[in-house]
Scaffold this active site. Structure first.
Site, PDB file in Angstrom:
ATOM      1  N   ASN A  42     -44.021  16.066 -36.479  1.00 18.96           N
ATOM      2  CA  ASN A  42     -44.161  17.465 -37.067  1.00 18.96           C
ATOM      3  C   ASN A  42     -43.953  17.439 -38.556  1.00 18.96           C
ATOM      4  O   ASN A  42     -43.810  18.489 -39.282  1.00 18.96           O
ATOM      5  CB  ASN A  42     -43.638  18.715 -36.665  1.00 18.96           C
ATOM      6  CG  ASN A  42     -41.732  18.387 -36.483  1.00 18.96           C
ATOM      7  OD1 ASN A  42     -41.438  17.634 -37.184  1.00 18.96           O
ATOM      8  ND2 ASN A  42     -41.338  19.555 -36.140  1.00 18.96           N
ATOM      9  N   ASN A  53     -38.928  15.861 -40.744  1.00 13.54           N
ATOM     10  CA  ASN A  53     -38.075  14.943 -41.580  1.00 13.54           C
ATOM     11  C   ASN A  53     -38.694  13.544 -41.963  1.00 13.54           C
ATOM     12  O   ASN A  53     -38.286  12.428 -41.957  1.00 13.54           O
ATOM     13  CB  ASN A  53     -37.036  14.581 -40.487  1.00 13.54           C
ATOM     14  CG  ASN A  53     -35.570  14.072 -41.228  1.00 13.54           C
ATOM     15  OD1 ASN A  53     -35.291  14.472 -42.630  1.00 13.54           O
ATOM     16  ND2 ASN A  53     -34.865  13.192 -40.744  1.00 13.54           N
ATOM     17  N   SER A  60     -27.616   7.887 -27.914  1.00 11.93           N
ATOM     18  CA  SER A  60     -26.646   7.506 -29.267  1.00 11.93           C
ATOM     19  C   SER A  60     -25.237   6.893 -28.575  1.00 11.93           C
ATOM     20  O   SER A  60     -24.881   7.603 -27.533  1.00 11.93           O
ATOM     21  CB  SER A  60     -26.426   8.539 -30.116  1.00 11.93           C
ATOM     22  OG  SER A  60     -25.410   8.475 -30.827  1.00 11.93           O
ATOM     23  N   TYR A 110     -24.770  18.107 -31.458  1.00 14.04           N
ATOM     24  CA  TYR A 110     -26.025  16.840 -31.572  1.00 14.04           C
ATOM     25  C   TYR A 110     -25.450  16.091 -30.348  1.00 14.04           C
ATOM     26  O   TYR A 110     -26.608  15.706 -29.508  1.00 14.04           O
ATOM     27  CB  TYR A 110     -25.912  16.423 -33.195  1.00 14.04           C
ATOM     28  CG  TYR A 110     -26.623  15.059 -33.008  1.00 14.04           C
ATOM     29  CD1 TYR A 110     -27.987  14.896 -32.946  1.00 14.04           C
ATOM     30  CD2 TYR A 110     -25.959  13.861 -32.963  1.00 14.04           C
ATOM     31  CE1 TYR A 110     -28.650  13.853 -32.478  1.00 14.04           C
ATOM     32  CE2 TYR A 110     -26.662  12.694 -32.718  1.00 14.04           C
ATOM     33  CZ  TYR A 110     -27.847  12.608 -32.633  1.00 14.04           C
ATOM     34  OH  TYR A 110     -28.640  11.418 -32.632  1.00 14.04           O
ATOM     35  N   LYS A 149     -27.418  14.773 -26.741  1.00 14.91           N
ATOM     36  CA  LYS A 149     -27.873  13.385 -26.231  1.00 14.91           C
ATOM     37  C   LYS A 149     -27.354  13.282 -24.543  1.00 14.91           C
ATOM     38  O   LYS A 149     -27.933  12.632 -23.761  1.00 14.91           O
ATOM     39  CB  LYS A 149     -27.085  12.363 -27.111  1.00 14.91           C
ATOM     40  CG  LYS A 149     -27.984  12.253 -28.332  1.00 14.91           C
ATOM     41  CD  LYS A 149     -29.252  12.007 -28.335  1.00 14.91           C
ATOM     42  CE  LYS A 149     -30.247  11.953 -29.926  1.00 14.91           C
ATOM     43  NZ  LYS A 149     -31.485  11.876 -29.505  1.00 14.91           N
ATOM     44  N   TYR A 203     -28.118   3.991 -29.227  1.00 11.19           N
ATOM     45  CA  TYR A 203     -27.968   3.107 -30.553  1.00 11.19           C
ATOM     46  C   TYR A 203     -26.600   3.348 -30.860  1.00 11.19           C
ATOM     47  O   TYR A 203     -25.919   4.402 -30.992  1.00 11.19           O
ATOM     48  CB  TYR A 203     -28.939   3.804 -31.528  1.00 11.19           C
ATOM     49  CG  TYR A 203     -30.159   4.016 -31.093  1.00 11.19           C
ATOM     50  CD1 TYR A 203     -31.068   3.428 -29.905  1.00 11.19           C
ATOM     51  CD2 TYR A 203     -31.022   5.087 -31.693  1.00 11.19           C
ATOM     52  CE1 TYR A 203     -32.231   3.817 -29.609  1.00 11.19           C
ATOM     53  CE2 TYR A 203     -32.435   5.343 -31.487  1.00 11.19           C
ATOM     54  CZ  TYR A 203     -32.800   4.783 -30.456  1.00 11.19           C
ATOM     55  OH  TYR A 203     -34.253   5.027 -29.921  1.00 11.19           O
TER      56      TYR A 203
END
Ligand code: NAD
Ligand code: WQD
Length: 340
Positions: free
Chosen positions: A33, A36, A126, A151, A155, A178
């Site tokens: 979209n 960012n 993450s 945030y 996850k 990650y």
């Protein structure tokens, strides 16, 4: 040729992954979209792989648009889902944005997987799910700790959503946790483009060296580490991108051991903030202005991956050094800022 949907494919990690997929013969369709990222990234990807990926500007928060997309693209065999909001601080200020963008988008995609029998799903997770680990290096069995930000919580919840969905449907999913991705593609056609003031260490370093920031603040030198600064596992984004391609092949060839799998993606090597600063100066020959300031609230002391499972079960290993990653990050910053 297998058709793979890459959501957030114009973003930092997504764009590098699209290149690896296209270079390995996959047909890619990107949804983004542009919240960012920018359309210029499409050109960068095309310049590297000589193939323009299909692209749809679409916001995955709109369920009807997602349903319409899958109605028109019934030949998708796998999904790599990068699209999400990722700024930890912003998630504390605006939690609902994060819960909406990171959870609704996943749910809408999984509903379409159920509807169209799409069985292969790779998810961007993450190392933040481990919080402050009890022991190092961190294995995939380490407990998931109470999240310290919305945030991080998205996850954790996303992994639960995937696990539960896999348990009642033919869906096979891999969550890739990650560690700290850094660097840019060697061609410097694509790289990291943070909006506003960078929150992450390496973009802050390169922007300081480029003269955009006066100095780097090193958040704390009184941690219980050798030089007092925090330790992280910095991994080259191209190594990370390659892991997605390998994980996807694992699912497509049905080599997964369970329907929901989790792998750490790191180098296994921890580096302190001051080591990164020194290594940047040594590798690039640039002098960096920095000062030690107070600790940043919420930072954990030391985080690095146990890579055994990724190496032996997934069959992937990080190959590039931190020096290579820092050199590529600097080369990219210079290109973006038109510095000779
Ligand atoms: P990024 O912001 O560069 O890429 C995400 C992309 O998704 C952007 O291009 C953005 O425009 C797009 N997007 C966001 N919301 C969308 C929506 N509703 N619909 C369509 N597109 C949307 O981030 P990144 O660094 O490439 O991260 C990719 C994924 O990896 C994210 O899920 C992030 O949480 C995860 N992750 C990143 C890091 C990191 O340090 N970069 C570490 C661990 C996990
Ligand atoms: C690295 C180290 C800072 C900036 C974050 C997210 C995590 C994951 C990766 C997505 C820390 C220090 C930083 C600066 C500094 N993202 N630092 N000065 O905090 O390990 O993880 O990105 O999932 O969820 O929390 O990465 O790059 O912000 O920091 O001294 O200006 O650099 O204190 O020790 P972090 P980071």
């Amino acid at each position: 040729m297998k058709k793979i949907l890459v959501t957030g494919g114009l973003g930092y990690i997504g764009s590098h992954t699209v290149v690896e997929l296209q270079n390995s013969g996959y047909q890619v369709i990107i949804i983004d979209n542009l919240s960012n990222s920018s359309l210029d990234v499409l050109e960068g990807i095309t310049n590297i792989s000589k193939t323009p990926p299909a692209f749809e500007r679409l916001d995955l928060r709109f369920k009807a648009d997602v349903a319409d997309f899958f109605k028109r693209n019934q030949d998708i065999e796998g999904i790599i889902h990068f699209a999400a909001s990722k700024a930890v601080g912003e998630s504390v200020v605006n939690p609902l944005l994060y819960y909406e963008n990171n959870l609704n988008t996943l749910i809408f995609l999984l509903q379409e997987c159920n509807a169209y029998g799409i069985e292969n799903f790779i998810f961007s997770s993450s190392c933040t799910v481990y919080g402050e680990p009890d022991s190092l290096p961190i294995t995939e069995d380490a407990p998931v700790k109470t999240a310290t930000s919305p945030y991080g919580n998205t996850k954790q919840i996303s992994e639960e959503i995937l696990k539960d969905t896999c348990s009642i449907s033919p869906l096979k999913a891999i969550a890739l946790r990650y560690f700290n991705p850094i660097g840019a593609h060697e061609t410097v056609e694509i790289g990291e483009l943070p909006a506003g003031v960078p929150q992450n260490l390496v973009p802050f370093i390169t922007q300081t060296a480029a003269g955009l920031r006066k100095e780097l603040s090193v958040f704390g030198d009184d941690y219980p580490t050798e030089d007092g600064s925090c330790i992280r596992d910095y991994i080259h984004v191209v190594d990370l991108a390659k892991a997605h391609f390998i994980a996807l092949q694992r699912l497509l060839s049905k080599h997964n051991e369970t329907q929901f799998e989790v792998f750490n993606l790191g180098t296994g090597r921890g580096s302190s903030v001051l080591e990164v600063v020194n290594s940047f100066e040594k590798t690039t020959g640039e002098k960096l202005n920095y000062k030690i300031v107070a600790r940043r609230p919420g930072d954990v002391v030391s985080v690095y991956a146990d890579t055994k499972k990724a190496n032996e079960v997934l069959g992937w290993k990080a190959e590039k050094t931190m020096e290579e990653a820092l050199a590529s990050a600097w080369k990219w910053e210079k290109k973006v800022r038109s510095i000779q």
